[in-house]
Scaffold this motif. Structure first.
Motif, PDB file in Angstrom:
ATOM      1  N   LEU A 144      20.238  20.272  17.265  1.00 57.48           N
ATOM      2  CA  LEU A 144      21.093  21.384  17.673  1.00 57.48           C
ATOM      3  C   LEU A 144      20.874  22.625  16.801  1.00 57.48           C
ATOM      4  CD1 LEU A 144      24.361  19.362  18.300  1.00 57.48           C
ATOM      5  CD2 LEU A 144      22.999  20.528  20.047  1.00 57.48           C
ATOM      6  N   ASN A 145      20.154  22.474  15.692  1.00 55.42           N
ATOM      7  CA  ASN A 145      19.811  23.635  14.880  1.00 55.42           C
ATOM      8  C   ASN A 145      19.026  24.639  15.726  1.00 55.42           C
ATOM      9  OD1 ASN A 145      20.825  23.205  12.160  1.00 55.42           O
ATOM     10  ND2 ASN A 145      19.463  21.422  12.109  1.00 55.42           N
ATOM     11  N   ASP A 146      19.440  25.910  15.627  1.00 53.69           N
ATOM     12  CA  ASP A 146      18.839  27.012  16.390  1.00 53.69           C
ATOM     13  C   ASP A 146      19.131  26.935  17.893  1.00 53.69           C
ATOM     14  OD1 ASP A 146      17.693  28.161  14.063  1.00 53.69           O
ATOM     15  OD2 ASP A 146      16.021  26.744  14.207  1.00 53.69           O
ATOM     16  N   ASN A 160      32.758  21.503  13.598  1.00 51.42           N
ATOM     17  CA  ASN A 160      32.412  20.269  12.895  1.00 51.42           C
ATOM     18  C   ASN A 160      30.915  20.000  12.955  1.00 51.42           C
ATOM     19  OD1 ASN A 160      35.077  19.784  12.259  1.00 51.42           O
ATOM     20  ND2 ASN A 160      35.422  18.367  13.955  1.00 51.42           N
ATOM     21  N   VAL A 161      30.327  20.222  14.134  1.00 54.90           N
ATOM     22  CA  VAL A 161      28.890  20.015  14.293  1.00 54.90           C
ATOM     23  C   VAL A 161      28.126  20.983  13.402  1.00 54.90           C
ATOM     24  CG1 VAL A 161      26.938  20.169  15.881  1.00 54.90           C
ATOM     25  CG2 VAL A 161      29.057  19.086  16.624  1.00 54.90           C
ATOM     26  N   LYS A 162      28.524  22.232  13.437  1.00 57.45           N
ATOM     27  CA  LYS A 162      27.819  23.251  12.656  1.00 57.45           C
ATOM     28  C   LYS A 162      27.965  23.000  11.154  1.00 57.45           C
ATOM     29  CE  LYS A 162      27.481  28.256  11.930  1.00 57.45           C
ATOM     30  NZ  LYS A 162      26.010  28.258  12.034  1.00 57.45           N
ATOM     31  N   THR A 163      29.135  22.598  10.731  1.00 53.37           N
ATOM     32  CA  THR A 163      29.375  22.395   9.305  1.00 53.37           C
ATOM     33  C   THR A 163      28.675  21.151   8.769  1.00 53.37           C
ATOM     34  OG1 THR A 163      31.526  23.478   9.472  1.00 53.37           O
ATOM     35  CG2 THR A 163      31.157  22.069   7.554  1.00 53.37           C
ATOM     36  N   GLU A 164      28.730  20.066   9.543  1.00 54.40           N
ATOM     37  CA  GLU A 164      28.292  18.781   9.016  1.00 54.40           C
ATOM     38  C   GLU A 164      26.911  18.329   9.481  1.00 54.40           C
ATOM     39  OE1 GLU A 164      31.303  15.882   9.778  1.00 54.40           O
ATOM     40  OE2 GLU A 164      32.939  17.185   9.134  1.00 54.40           O
ATOM     41  N   LEU A 165      26.490  18.755  10.673  1.00 56.84           N
ATOM     42  CA  LEU A 165      25.282  18.161  11.247  1.00 56.84           C
ATOM     43  C   LEU A 165      24.154  19.146  11.543  1.00 56.84           C
ATOM     44  CD1 LEU A 165      27.137  15.836  13.769  1.00 56.84           C
ATOM     45  CD2 LEU A 165      26.091  15.148  11.616  1.00 56.84           C
ATOM     46  N   ALA A 166      24.505  20.327  11.983  1.00 56.40           N
ATOM     47  CA  ALA A 166      23.481  21.296  12.386  1.00 56.40           C
ATOM     48  C   ALA A 166      23.906  22.694  11.947  1.00 56.40           C
ATOM     49  CB  ALA A 166      23.269  21.240  13.899  1.00 56.40           C
ATOM     50  N   PRO A 167      23.707  23.028  10.662  1.00 60.71           N
ATOM     51  CA  PRO A 167      24.201  24.300  10.117  1.00 60.71           C
ATOM     52  C   PRO A 167      23.573  25.531  10.748  1.00 60.71           C
ATOM     53  CG  PRO A 167      22.800  23.149   8.528  1.00 60.71           C
ATOM     54  CD  PRO A 167      23.093  22.186   9.622  1.00 60.71           C
TER      55      PRO A 167
END
Length: 277
Positions: A144-146, A160-167
């Motif tokens: 999910l990055n980019d 949550n996804v952005k913070t923990e898994l795909a900044p």
């Protein structure tokens, strides 16, 4: 406070008396046929979960569960008064006695348990993502990055996804999940995130059939429970109804009817009181 609760024993007694004698005494115990109502809180805007249709009907898994529970409490479908239970209003509705119980994708959390009681859980959901059916570029959360990731304004799911898994994910916040799905369909965004049950409910709608698929990532555990007022006797009666719904196969039928078109790989029905952390 408009609460018309009826115990299983009372409901059975009423049914027996009506069967035994057409001129039986009306003891005013409530339930089907006595003109009393039960008020149930549901979502009005979540297809597959709780939806008020343009013709005024109510559909979805939570609606099916609530209807079954209400019947076990002694109320027929026509005795149910449906009330919209938005996420931010659920505890208040119960504390004020505006509803008898709430079935509205209501995850059981320690914070909420301080304010209300929960029967169940009756469904174990997980935070997940929804992508286009022909998109094979996202096979794990890091992909999910980019990518452009959509959720509704104010939701913690995408954050949550952005913070923990795909900044490096590009957050897109829309007013509702239907808008996210439109963006996904039009390739304006790459993925939508929230509970897998909610995503499956949207994807199962006729206009989206075959267009999307779930990632199956299981990013969190969401134990859906039926909320009741703190200390309410209904908790145990609802638990009994939920156990019966699972045992007689109605639970499985409701899952398939509401989520099946999205190929939702649901967890087995959870055991009452078993909260998966």
């Amino acid at each position: 406070m408009k609460l018309h609760k009826v115990s299983l024993a009372a409901a059975a007694a009423v049914a027996l008396s009506l069967t035994a004698s057409a001129c039986g005494d009306d003891g005013g115990n409530g339930g089907a046929g006595d003109g009393e109502k039960i008020t149930v809180g549901i979502k009005f805007d979540q297809p597959g979960i709780g939806l008020q249709t343009p013709d005024g009907k109510y559909t979805g898994f939570d609606v099916d569960v609530a209807t079954y529970v209400a019947k076990e409490l002694g109320y027929q479908p026509g005795d149910i008064e449906w009330k919209e239970a938005k996420s931010a209003d659920r505890e208040t509705l119960l504390q004020r006695g505006d509803v008898d119980f709430i079935a509205a994708s209501y995850s059981i959390t320690p914070e909420r348990q301080e304010k209300v009681d929960f029967a169940g859980p009756y469904l174990l959901a997980h935070q997940d993502i929804l992508v286009r059916a022909d998109d094979n570029s996202i096979t794990e959360p890091a992909d999910l990055n980019d990518k452009k990731l959509c959720s509704v304004t104010g939701s913690t799911s995408a954050q949550n996804v952005k913070t923990e898994l795909a900044p490096q994910a590009q957050l897109q916040e829309y007013g509702g999940y239907s808008e996210c799905l439109t963006g996904l369909e039009n390739q304006v965004i790459d993925a939508v995130t929230t509970d897998d049950s909610i995503l499956a409910g949207y994807a199962a709608q006729a206009e989206f059939k075959g267009k999307f698929k779930l990632g199956g990532f299981k990013l969190s555990n969401e134990n859906y429970g039926i909320g009741v007022e703190k200390g309410s006797e209904l908790k145990n009666e609802i638990n009994t109804a939920l156990e019966k719904m699972v045992a007689d196969g109605t639970w499985d039928k409701a899952v398939k009817a509401n989520f099946g078109p999205a190929n939702y790989k649901n967890e087995p029905a959870p055991k009452i009181g078993n909260i998966v952390s």
